[in-house]
Every structure is written in C-alpha cells, then in structure tokens.
Design an enzyme around this catalytic site. Structure first.
Site, PDB file in Angstrom:
ATOM      1  N   ARG A 102       2.139  -0.343  -3.423  1.00 33.65           N
ATOM      2  CA  ARG A 102       2.460   1.270  -2.727  1.00 33.65           C
ATOM      3  C   ARG A 102       2.764   1.032  -1.370  1.00 33.65           C
ATOM      4  NH1 ARG A 102       0.788   3.730   1.798  1.00 33.65           N
ATOM      5  NH2 ARG A 102      -1.197   2.583   1.736  1.00 33.65           N
ATOM      6  N   ASP A 103       2.112   0.481  -0.431  1.00 34.20           N
ATOM      7  CA  ASP A 103       2.419   0.504   1.031  1.00 34.20           C
ATOM      8  C   ASP A 103       3.812  -0.376   1.256  1.00 34.20           C
ATOM      9  OD1 ASP A 103       2.431   0.881   3.805  1.00 34.20           O
ATOM     10  OD2 ASP A 103       1.191  -1.052   3.916  1.00 34.20           O
ATOM     11  N   HIS A 133      -5.631  -4.311   8.312  1.00 32.76           N
ATOM     12  CA  HIS A 133      -4.615  -3.954   7.522  1.00 32.76           C
ATOM     13  C   HIS A 133      -3.352  -3.992   8.593  1.00 32.76           C
ATOM     14  CE1 HIS A 133      -2.074  -1.267   4.603  1.00 32.76           C
ATOM     15  NE2 HIS A 133      -1.261  -1.301   5.747  1.00 32.76           N
ATOM     16  N   HIS A 150       0.056  -5.322  10.232  1.00 28.79           N
ATOM     17  CA  HIS A 150       1.784  -5.603   9.836  1.00 28.79           C
ATOM     18  C   HIS A 150       1.995  -6.881  10.786  1.00 28.79           C
ATOM     19  CE1 HIS A 150       2.836  -2.063   7.257  1.00 28.79           C
ATOM     20  NE2 HIS A 150       1.474  -2.171   7.463  1.00 28.79           N
ATOM     21  N   CYS A 191       7.892   0.577   8.494  1.00 27.66           N
ATOM     22  CA  CYS A 191       7.303   1.634   9.046  1.00 27.66           C
ATOM     23  C   CYS A 191       8.458   2.730   9.643  1.00 27.66           C
ATOM     24  CB  CYS A 191       6.323   1.756  10.173  1.00 27.66           C
ATOM     25  SG  CYS A 191       5.960   3.276  11.021  1.00 27.66           S
ATOM     26  N   ASN A 236       3.563  -5.093   5.714  1.00 27.65           N
ATOM     27  CA  ASN A 236       2.224  -5.781   5.810  1.00 27.65           C
ATOM     28  C   ASN A 236       2.238  -7.229   5.670  1.00 27.65           C
ATOM     29  OD1 ASN A 236      -0.811  -5.878   5.851  1.00 27.65           O
ATOM     30  ND2 ASN A 236      -0.958  -4.250   4.626  1.00 27.65           N
TER      31      ASN A 236
END
Length: 306
Positions: free
Chosen positions: A13-14, A205, A207, A238, A247
């Site tokens: 997902r991310d 979480h 990065h 991002c 991440n």
C-alpha cells in the site's frame, strides 16, 4: 526494550501507491502472498480511495478478495471516509485504517481539507466500525516535520494522537512522512504522545530520506514502542517532498532487530525473494541496504561458482 517487535508490512500500500509503474492486481496479490510466506503476518494491502487521485490503488477490493484465502494473516486497508469504509467492508475488510496529518499544510495538500475537517470525515467511520466490531488503526503524518511548515511541535502530534485514541483507534501509527527526524526529536515526540497513550499502543512509521530511520526506530524501542511499520525494499516516497524516500526497508529493520536478539519471525531469504520480484516488476533495484548487500553477495557467489 521489548524482546519481540511486531512489524506491519506497508509495501503493497504505502510503497506501491507512490510508484510510477502500475502493478497489476495479480502481481499485488502474489507480492502479498510472498510477504506472508516470509513471516510478515500483518500487511496493509490497499486503500479504498479515489482511483483518480491514487490510480496505483485502483482495484484494492479485488486485491483484498484475492488474498482472502491466506490463513494466519491480518490484512489492513486504508479508508478516508464512509464511502471508502462501505467499499472496504463489501470486499471483506476486517481491519481498517484512517489517517490525519499533524500539519495543516500537509492536510490541505494531501486530502484537501483542514485537520479538523479530516477528523469530522472519519468520525462516522469509527462509529460504524465500532458497531461492526471492526478494529480501526489511526495514522498521523508529518510527526517530525512537514514539507510546507517545517518543524512540527510534539504537542501538536500528542493532541491529535489523543483525539484519535479517544475516538476509538486501537493503535496510533506515527509517521515521519518526509524522513527528517533524528533520534532526539523522535524521543521527544514519542514521550509527548505517550503521556496520554500507552507506548504499547503506538507504532513507528519512519521514512528514511536522510538515513535516520533505523536510528530513530532504535530510539523509539528504548521508549517502549514495539510496533514498526516498514516496506519491503524501502518502497514508496512522498509526492509533496522532493527527494523523500519510502518507508524504512523491512529487510534493514529485520537485520537490525535479529542482530539485537529481538525476534521478528521473518525469513530473510524469502523476504529478499519477494523484494527482488517486485523490484523486477518495477524496473528498479531495492533501496534497502541489506537487500543490496545480500544481492551483491549472491551475485559474487554465483560468479565464483561458474
């Protein structure tokens, strides 16, 4: 420091939502299956958002249905509002996540509303999820810095985290979305949040844009937080922060934790295989330091044997 850490795999997902190369439903399902086979039993598999806004997450319903046969795994999906919640539940979602930002600038850029408005959007989601017996995880973006506003005060993060907690989120994931944090700042933020929420109910979480993610995670482990979000191969980024990486890589996290004697339950060889397979589909090498090192070692061994 806990002797066991829970890793939430974010790659499908991310990670994939920020990749330019689209990945088919079948390939996303295979990726998730491989990650679970490697020992990552909690995976965020998609987002029920507008396909116009995030085309990479289109057909998340098909992905979720496609992994329904996988046993002994917990699959999460992101939902922005009631419409997303309805679609997720129709696809069989058993755990959902909502998201807000600690920065007004990022909230407006990312989801086109204020922080307060974003909370109003998912209040009914939390109420319905509670009635349905569906656990809700809460995300907070930009906890250590924002591309629009710069430094974020720990109190702003703590206040928003308390709001999510009071609304019923069972766990709060704290995201250094643009990867600007350092260990001292990470500790200060976590301590502010932990004043009202038990550290065991928090997740990190982080990065890795400036190469600080592992150091920040270690600092958080010292504060009693033992849930880590990570993405296989360091996938992601991002769109609002030039140069922002994904991440922290799952391989790097596993290598650090296992080297510290902290159990993860992850098979590194299987994880590396899953990472390499997805990297091949995307046409890019993993940014994970551990994956790079192990791949080089394998290549050298193969060359020596030939």
């Amino acid at each position: 420091m806990s002797d066991q850490v829970r890793i939430i795999e974010m790659g499908p997902r991310d990670g994939l939502q920020n990749e330019k190369v689209p990945v088919s439903v079948e390939a996303r399902i295979a990726f998730i299956e491989a990650l679970v086979a490697a020992g990552l039993d909690t995976v965020e598999v998609g987002a029920f958002v507008s396909p116009k806004a995030i085309p990479q997450m289109a057909s998340s319903d098909a992905v979720l249905r496609g992994v329904a046969h996988v046993k002994d795994a917990e699959f999460h999906v992101l939902v922005p509002n009631e419409k997303g919640y309805d679609a997720a539940r129709a696809a069989g979602a058993k755990v959902v996540s909502v998201f807000a930002a600690a920065s007004e600038g990022f909230s407006r850029a990312n989801i086109n509303c204020t922080v307060a408005e974003s909370i109003e959007r998912f209040k009914p989601v939390l109420a319905r999820a509670k009635a349905d017996g569906i656990p809700v995880r809460g995300y907070i973006s930009c906890v250590l810095g924002c591309p629009f506003e710069g430094e974020i005060k720990p109190k702003a993060v703590a206040d928003l985290a308390s709001t999510l907690w009071d609304l019923g989120c069972y766990e709060i994931s704290l995201g250094d979305t643009i990867g600007v944090g350092t260990p001292t700042k990470a500790k200060a933020m976590l301590r502010a949040v932990a004043a009202n929420i038990p550290p065991a109910k928090l997740a990190m979480h982080f990065h890795d844009t400036y190469g600080q993610a592992l150091a920040n995670l270690y600092a958080g482990l010292e504060e009693g937080v033992h849930v880590i979000d990570a993405a296989a191969g360091g996938l992601g980024g991002c769109p609002y922060a030039p140069g922002a990486t994904g991440n922290v890589a799952t391989e790097d996290v596993v290598y650090m934790l296992e080297g510290m004697g902290i159990r993860t339950g992850v098979d590194m060889e299987k994880l590396l295989a899953a990472t390499n397979a997805m990297g091949g589909m995307l046409g890019k090498a993993p940014v994970s330091r551990v994956a790079s090192a192990l791949n080089a070692k394998r290549k050298r061994a193969a060359t020596s044997a030939s």
